[in-house]
Design a protein around this motif. Structure first.
Motif, PDB file in Angstrom:
ATOM      1  N   LEU A 138      10.837 -69.484   0.033  1.00 11.09           N
ATOM      2  CA  LEU A 138       9.767 -68.587   0.619  1.00 11.09           C
ATOM      3  C   LEU A 138       8.433 -68.393  -0.511  1.00 11.09           C
ATOM      4  N   LYS A 139       9.014 -67.982  -1.752  1.00  7.38           N
ATOM      5  CA  LYS A 139       8.322 -67.748  -2.976  1.00  7.38           C
ATOM      6  C   LYS A 139       7.601 -69.090  -3.212  1.00  7.38           C
ATOM      7  N   GLU A 140       8.204 -70.064  -3.409  1.00 11.41           N
ATOM      8  CA  GLU A 140       7.474 -71.340  -3.876  1.00 11.41           C
ATOM      9  C   GLU A 140       6.518 -71.736  -2.769  1.00 11.41           C
ATOM     10  N   THR A 141       6.848 -71.574  -1.457  1.00 14.58           N
ATOM     11  CA  THR A 141       6.006 -71.965  -0.237  1.00 14.58           C
ATOM     12  C   THR A 141       4.647 -70.981  -0.462  1.00 14.58           C
ATOM     13  N   MET A 142       4.883 -69.700  -0.761  1.00 10.86           N
ATOM     14  CA  MET A 142       3.981 -68.789  -0.699  1.00 10.86           C
ATOM     15  C   MET A 142       2.726 -69.221  -1.889  1.00 10.86           C
ATOM     16  N   SER A 143       3.400 -69.569  -2.998  1.00 11.46           N
ATOM     17  CA  SER A 143       2.547 -70.243  -4.242  1.00 11.46           C
ATOM     18  C   SER A 143       2.047 -71.417  -3.997  1.00 11.46           C
ATOM     19  N   SER A 144       2.600 -72.462  -3.365  1.00  6.81           N
ATOM     20  CA  SER A 144       2.042 -73.447  -2.907  1.00  6.81           C
ATOM     21  C   SER A 144       0.831 -73.389  -1.850  1.00  6.81           C
ATOM     22  N   VAL A 145       0.904 -72.567  -0.899  1.00  4.79           N
ATOM     23  CA  VAL A 145       0.245 -71.945   0.209  1.00  4.79           C
ATOM     24  C   VAL A 145      -1.303 -71.194  -0.649  1.00  4.79           C
ATOM     25  N   GLN A 146      -0.942 -70.328  -1.626  1.00  3.66           N
ATOM     26  CA  GLN A 146      -1.942 -69.678  -2.217  1.00  3.66           C
ATOM     27  C   GLN A 146      -2.743 -70.750  -3.018  1.00  3.66           C
ATOM     28  N   SER A 147      -2.011 -71.778  -3.823  1.00  2.65           N
ATOM     29  CA  SER A 147      -2.692 -72.707  -4.469  1.00  2.65           C
ATOM     30  C   SER A 147      -3.536 -73.752  -3.697  1.00  2.65           C
ATOM     31  N   ASN A 148      -2.951 -74.125  -2.622  1.00  2.00           N
ATOM     32  CA  ASN A 148      -3.716 -74.870  -1.400  1.00  2.00           C
ATOM     33  C   ASN A 148      -4.891 -74.119  -0.869  1.00  2.00           C
ATOM     34  N   ALA A 149      -4.835 -72.856  -0.765  1.00  2.00           N
ATOM     35  CA  ALA A 149      -5.867 -72.181  -0.151  1.00  2.00           C
ATOM     36  C   ALA A 149      -7.102 -72.111  -1.259  1.00  2.00           C
ATOM     37  N   SER A 150      -6.735 -72.086  -2.534  1.00  2.00           N
ATOM     38  CA  SER A 150      -7.705 -72.012  -3.571  1.00  2.00           C
ATOM     39  C   SER A 150      -8.415 -73.314  -3.490  1.00  2.00           C
ATOM     40  N   GLU A 151      -7.571 -74.476  -3.742  1.00  2.00           N
ATOM     41  CA  GLU A 151      -8.267 -75.694  -3.731  1.00  2.00           C
ATOM     42  C   GLU A 151      -9.010 -75.826  -2.275  1.00  2.00           C
ATOM     43  N   LEU A 152      -8.577 -75.429  -1.506  1.00  2.00           N
ATOM     44  CA  LEU A 152      -9.279 -75.793  -0.174  1.00  2.00           C
ATOM     45  C   LEU A 152     -10.572 -74.888  -0.175  1.00  2.00           C
ATOM     46  N   GLY A 153     -10.368 -73.549  -0.560  1.00  2.00           N
ATOM     47  CA  GLY A 153     -11.685 -72.891  -0.849  1.00  2.00           C
ATOM     48  C   GLY A 153     -12.795 -73.587  -1.654  1.00  2.00           C
ATOM     49  N   ASP A 154     -12.246 -74.094  -2.678  1.00  2.00           N
ATOM     50  CA  ASP A 154     -13.187 -74.888  -3.629  1.00  2.00           C
ATOM     51  C   ASP A 154     -13.579 -76.250  -2.971  1.00  2.00           C
ATOM     52  N   LEU A 155     -12.779 -76.919  -2.449  1.00  2.00           N
ATOM     53  CA  LEU A 155     -13.473 -78.235  -1.479  1.00  2.00           C
ATOM     54  C   LEU A 155     -14.361 -77.663  -0.684  1.00  2.00           C
ATOM     55  N   THR A 156     -14.269 -76.179   0.285  1.00  2.00           N
ATOM     56  CA  THR A 156     -14.915 -76.300   1.150  1.00  2.00           C
ATOM     57  C   THR A 156     -16.546 -75.772   0.586  1.00  2.00           C
ATOM     58  N   GLN A 157     -16.116 -75.025  -0.949  1.00  2.00           N
ATOM     59  CA  GLN A 157     -17.646 -74.961  -1.390  1.00  2.00           C
ATOM     60  C   GLN A 157     -18.348 -75.930  -1.899  1.00  2.00           C
ATOM     61  N   GLN A 158     -17.506 -77.121  -2.432  1.00  2.00           N
ATOM     62  CA  GLN A 158     -18.016 -78.265  -2.822  1.00  2.00           C
ATOM     63  C   GLN A 158     -18.882 -78.978  -1.496  1.00  2.00           C
ATOM     64  N   LEU A 159     -18.381 -79.075  -0.408  1.00  3.31           N
ATOM     65  CA  LEU A 159     -18.236 -79.694   0.689  1.00  3.31           C
ATOM     66  C   LEU A 159     -19.799 -78.903   1.157  1.00  3.31           C
ATOM     67  N   THR A 160     -19.918 -77.607   1.147  1.00  7.06           N
ATOM     68  CA  THR A 160     -21.012 -76.836   1.530  1.00  7.06           C
ATOM     69  C   THR A 160     -22.143 -77.467   0.667  1.00  7.06           C
ATOM     70  N   SER A 161     -21.934 -77.373  -0.658  1.00 13.39           N
ATOM     71  CA  SER A 161     -22.786 -77.587  -1.493  1.00 13.39           C
ATOM     72  C   SER A 161     -23.539 -79.239  -1.187  1.00 13.39           C
TER      73      SER A 161
END
Length: 189
Positions: free
Chosen positions: A86-109
């Protein structure tokens, strides 16, 4: 007296039997309570830890202590493995969410940039369309002027031909006049 002594022996036997039964029941109840405590404490810890995780406020670094009962030990180890996963999954989800946020910002730009370029192209196409309309009008005017020039050129050619014919006629008439003049001069001389 024998019957009294037999009664007394029976009563004593019943007393000892009842006492053994009572002591056995107390002992069994005590042992049952101890076994219950020995089994239930690790289970209570597992249930308590699961409730904390279920609340969403779990410290995923905490682990259950190893228990001495084999099944409870397996349960604790499985629970600890679950918490680690669960800890590893949560860490992965946080990392993916951060990457998704970056990609969303890049896509918006990129979308904003694309919209600007599209608008620039639209303005450029509008300007080109206006220029083509203007060129088309000038071509029509030039064609019309060329048609008028051709007509004028044909008229000028006709006038030139007529002028040449009159000039030729005039030259012939002057030649005739010259000849007549020569004849007149010869006659007079």
């Amino acid at each position: 007296t024998t019957s009294h002594s037999a009664n007394t022996a029976i009563q004593q036997s019943q007393f000892w039997i009842n006492l053994v039964i009572l002591v056995s029941m107390v002992t069994i109840t005590g042992l049952g309570f101890l076994i219950f405590q020995w089994i239930s404490k690790p289970l209570v810890r597992v249930v308590s830890a699961m409730k904390v995780i279920n609340s969403g406020k779990a410290d995923l670094t905490q682990r259950l202590p190893n228990a001495s009962i084999h099944e409870i030990k397996d349960l604790s180890e499985s629970f600890n493995g679950f918490v680690e996963t669960l800890k590893e999954t949560m860490s992965s989800v946080q990392s993916n969410a951060s990457e998704l946020g970056d990609l969303t910002q890049q896509l918006t730009s990129e979308n904003h940039s694309l919209a600007q370029r599209t608008e620039q192209q639209s303005v450029s196409l509008q300007s080109t369309s206006e220029l083509l309309d203007e060129v088309s009008e000038k071509v029509v005017l030039t064609q019309s002027a060329a048609g008028n020039a051709l007509e004028s050129s044909l008229k000028a050619d006709e006038y030139a031909k007529q002028g040449k014919q009159r000039l030729d006629e005039t030259v012939i008439a002057m030649g005739d006049i010259e000849e007549s003049s020569k004849k007149i001069l010869e006659m007079n001389t």
